[in-house]
Motif scaffolding. Structure first.
Motif, PDB file in Angstrom:
ATOM      1  N   LEU A  81       0.843  -1.187   0.000  1.00 46.57           N
ATOM      2  CA  LEU A  81       0.000   0.000   0.000  1.00 46.57           C
ATOM      3  C   LEU A  81       0.881   1.241   0.000  1.00 46.57           C
ATOM      4  N   LEU A  82       0.803   2.005  -1.085  1.00 43.34           N
ATOM      5  CA  LEU A  82       1.620   3.215  -1.190  1.00 43.34           C
ATOM      6  C   LEU A  82       0.994   4.364  -0.420  1.00 43.34           C
ATOM      7  N   GLY A  83       1.846   5.259   0.049  1.00 39.61           N
ATOM      8  CA  GLY A  83       1.391   6.423   0.804  1.00 39.61           C
ATOM      9  C   GLY A  83       0.570   7.369  -0.058  1.00 39.61           C
ATOM     10  N   GLY A  84      -0.008   8.355   0.592  1.00 40.78           N
ATOM     11  CA  GLY A  84      -0.851   9.318  -0.102  1.00 40.78           C
ATOM     12  C   GLY A  84      -2.277   9.301   0.400  1.00 40.78           C
ATOM     13  N   SER A  85      -2.567   8.391   1.330  1.00 43.62           N
ATOM     14  CA  SER A  85      -3.926   8.302   1.861  1.00 43.62           C
ATOM     15  C   SER A  85      -4.205   9.368   2.912  1.00 43.62           C
ATOM     16  N   VAL A 184      -1.263  -1.566  -4.472  1.00 46.03           N
ATOM     17  CA  VAL A 184      -2.479  -0.764  -4.311  1.00 46.03           C
ATOM     18  C   VAL A 184      -2.118   0.713  -4.285  1.00 46.03           C
ATOM     19  N   THR A 185      -2.600   1.429  -5.286  1.00 46.77           N
ATOM     20  CA  THR A 185      -2.416   2.877  -5.351  1.00 46.77           C
ATOM     21  C   THR A 185      -3.490   3.459  -6.266  1.00 46.77           C
ATOM     22  N   SER A 186      -3.538   4.775  -6.349  1.00 49.86           N
ATOM     23  CA  SER A 186      -4.547   5.426  -7.195  1.00 49.86           C
ATOM     24  C   SER A 186      -4.362   5.023  -8.655  1.00 49.86           C
ATOM     25  N   ALA A 187      -5.459   4.898  -9.378  1.00 52.09           N
ATOM     26  CA  ALA A 187      -5.409   4.446 -10.773  1.00 52.09           C
ATOM     27  C   ALA A 187      -4.529   5.360 -11.633  1.00 52.09           C
ATOM     28  N   PHE A 188      -4.594   6.681 -11.389  1.00 49.67           N
ATOM     29  CA  PHE A 188      -3.798   7.602 -12.215  1.00 49.67           C
ATOM     30  C   PHE A 188      -2.303   7.496 -11.898  1.00 49.67           C
ATOM     31  N   HIS A 189      -1.962   6.918 -10.753  1.00 52.09           N
ATOM     32  CA  HIS A 189      -0.574   6.798 -10.319  1.00 52.09           C
ATOM     33  C   HIS A 189       0.059   5.475 -10.750  1.00 52.09           C
ATOM     34  N   PRO A 206      -0.934  -5.160 -10.505  1.00 50.70           N
ATOM     35  CA  PRO A 206      -1.615  -3.869 -10.293  1.00 50.70           C
ATOM     36  C   PRO A 206      -3.026  -4.047  -9.739  1.00 50.70           C
ATOM     37  N   TYR A 207      -3.325  -3.262  -8.710  1.00 49.37           N
ATOM     38  CA  TYR A 207      -4.672  -3.259  -8.125  1.00 49.37           C
ATOM     39  C   TYR A 207      -5.082  -1.785  -7.980  1.00 49.37           C
ATOM     40  N   PRO A 208      -5.469  -1.159  -9.117  1.00 51.01           N
ATOM     41  CA  PRO A 208      -5.777   0.279  -9.084  1.00 51.01           C
ATOM     42  C   PRO A 208      -7.059   0.588  -8.321  1.00 51.01           C
ATOM     43  N   VAL A 209      -7.036   1.708  -7.589  1.00 48.70           N
ATOM     44  CA  VAL A 209      -8.206   2.181  -6.828  1.00 48.70           C
ATOM     45  C   VAL A 209      -8.284   3.701  -6.991  1.00 48.70           C
ATOM     46  N   ASP A 210      -9.264   4.319  -6.326  1.00 47.15           N
ATOM     47  CA  ASP A 210      -9.335   5.782  -6.245  1.00 47.15           C
ATOM     48  C   ASP A 210      -9.471   6.426  -7.631  1.00 47.15           C
ATOM     49  N   TYR A 211     -10.523   6.059  -8.348  1.00 44.97           N
ATOM     50  CA  TYR A 211     -10.772   6.614  -9.687  1.00 44.97           C
ATOM     51  C   TYR A 211     -11.412   7.997  -9.589  1.00 44.97           C
ATOM     52  N   HIS A 212     -11.077   8.861 -10.565  1.00 49.05           N
ATOM     53  CA  HIS A 212     -11.602  10.231 -10.595  1.00 49.05           C
ATOM     54  C   HIS A 212     -12.322  10.568 -11.899  1.00 49.05           C
TER      55      HIS A 212
END
Length: 255
Positions: A81-85, A184-189, A206-212
């Motif tokens: 899990l990458l930072g940024g949350s 696990v990180t934001s899809a754009f990242h 890849p397990y992208p999350v946090d779509y905008h």
């Protein structure tokens, strides 16, 4: 020094509400620069206000397909899990977690709750100049509230950016990096993060999350009222520019 220059470049290009007025002021103070600076500012503004940043953000978020719990292979060792949350300063000041991109953390916590065999690597700097508790440590307490035990949590507390996330996580995992891990990180990242972890020979899925954005770029996107809000325009532009500059940095590291 290189890191400081890169950060200055990112700040200058991302925070246009500060940079563009400064350029206009410079043009007025030094008239001989008007012919150079005014066209740059106008083209820059047209790009920001156009649908192009939104289009590029959709392409970034569509780089890897969305995965669900049923798509996770049985042999997966755990989650990175990458930072940024979290907003680190606000969280430390207020004494409770303040989220920036809470979807990263929430989806990781749900995976850990429903898949009790998975471990988790929390990657993010431990302390900011000795005053603030860093994101990896902040996340531990919240995961414990979800019922995640200490023996499932691995802490990487030195990284300050995505490159260091990958570098220090590889050191932490050792031979375990050859086993499959969900990134696990934001899809754009994700487009920027995946090559860095692969460069450090970590087997990541890849397990992208946090779509905008929506999945497709069409007229409903172009003429959406939400796209014309100042906050949406600037946040979309900043994400795209930050990822573009980050990708250039990744490319430079590969050379």
């Amino acid at each position: 020094m290189i890191c400081a220059i890169r950060q200055f470049l990112i700040m200058s290009l991302c925070y246009v509400e500060l940079t563009i007025p400064i350029l206009i002021l410079i043009a007025f103070l030094f008239p001989f620069l008007k012919k150079i600076l005014f066209p740059i500012v106008m083209v820059w503004l047209l790009f920001i206000l156009s649908p192009l940043p939104y289009y590029f953000l959709i392409q970034l978020e569509n780089t890897y397909p969305k995965r669900f719990m049923k798509d996770i292979p049985d042999e997966v060792e755990g989650i990175i899990l990458l930072g940024g949350s979290h907003d680190i300063r606000a969280s430390n000041s207020r004494g409770f977690p303040v989220y920036l991109r809470g979807a990263r953390f929430l989806e990781a916590a749900q995976l850990l709750k429903k898949q009790p065999h998975l471990k988790v690597v929390l990657s993010g700097k431990g302390h900011d100049d000795g005053e603030y508790q860093g994101e990896a440590h902040l996340s531990v307490d919240v995961l414990k509230d979800f019922g995640i035990s200490d023996d499932r949590i691995l802490l990487e507390t030195k990284s300050r950016n995505t490159f260091e996330n990958a570098q220090f996580t590889a050191d932490l995992l050792g031979e375990a990096k050859k086993k499959p891990w969900l990134l696990v990180t934001s899809a754009f990242h994700m487009r920027r993060a995946m090559p860095l972890f692969e460069k450090h020979h970590i087997y990541v899925i890849p397990y992208p999350v946090d779509y905008h954005t929506p999945q497709r770029f069409d007229s409903s996107v172009i003429f959406s009222s939400a796209r014309f809000s100042l906050d949406e325009i600037l946040s979309t532009y900043r994400r795209v520019v930050h990822e573009f500059l980050g990708a250039c940095f990744v490319y430079g590291k590969k050379k």
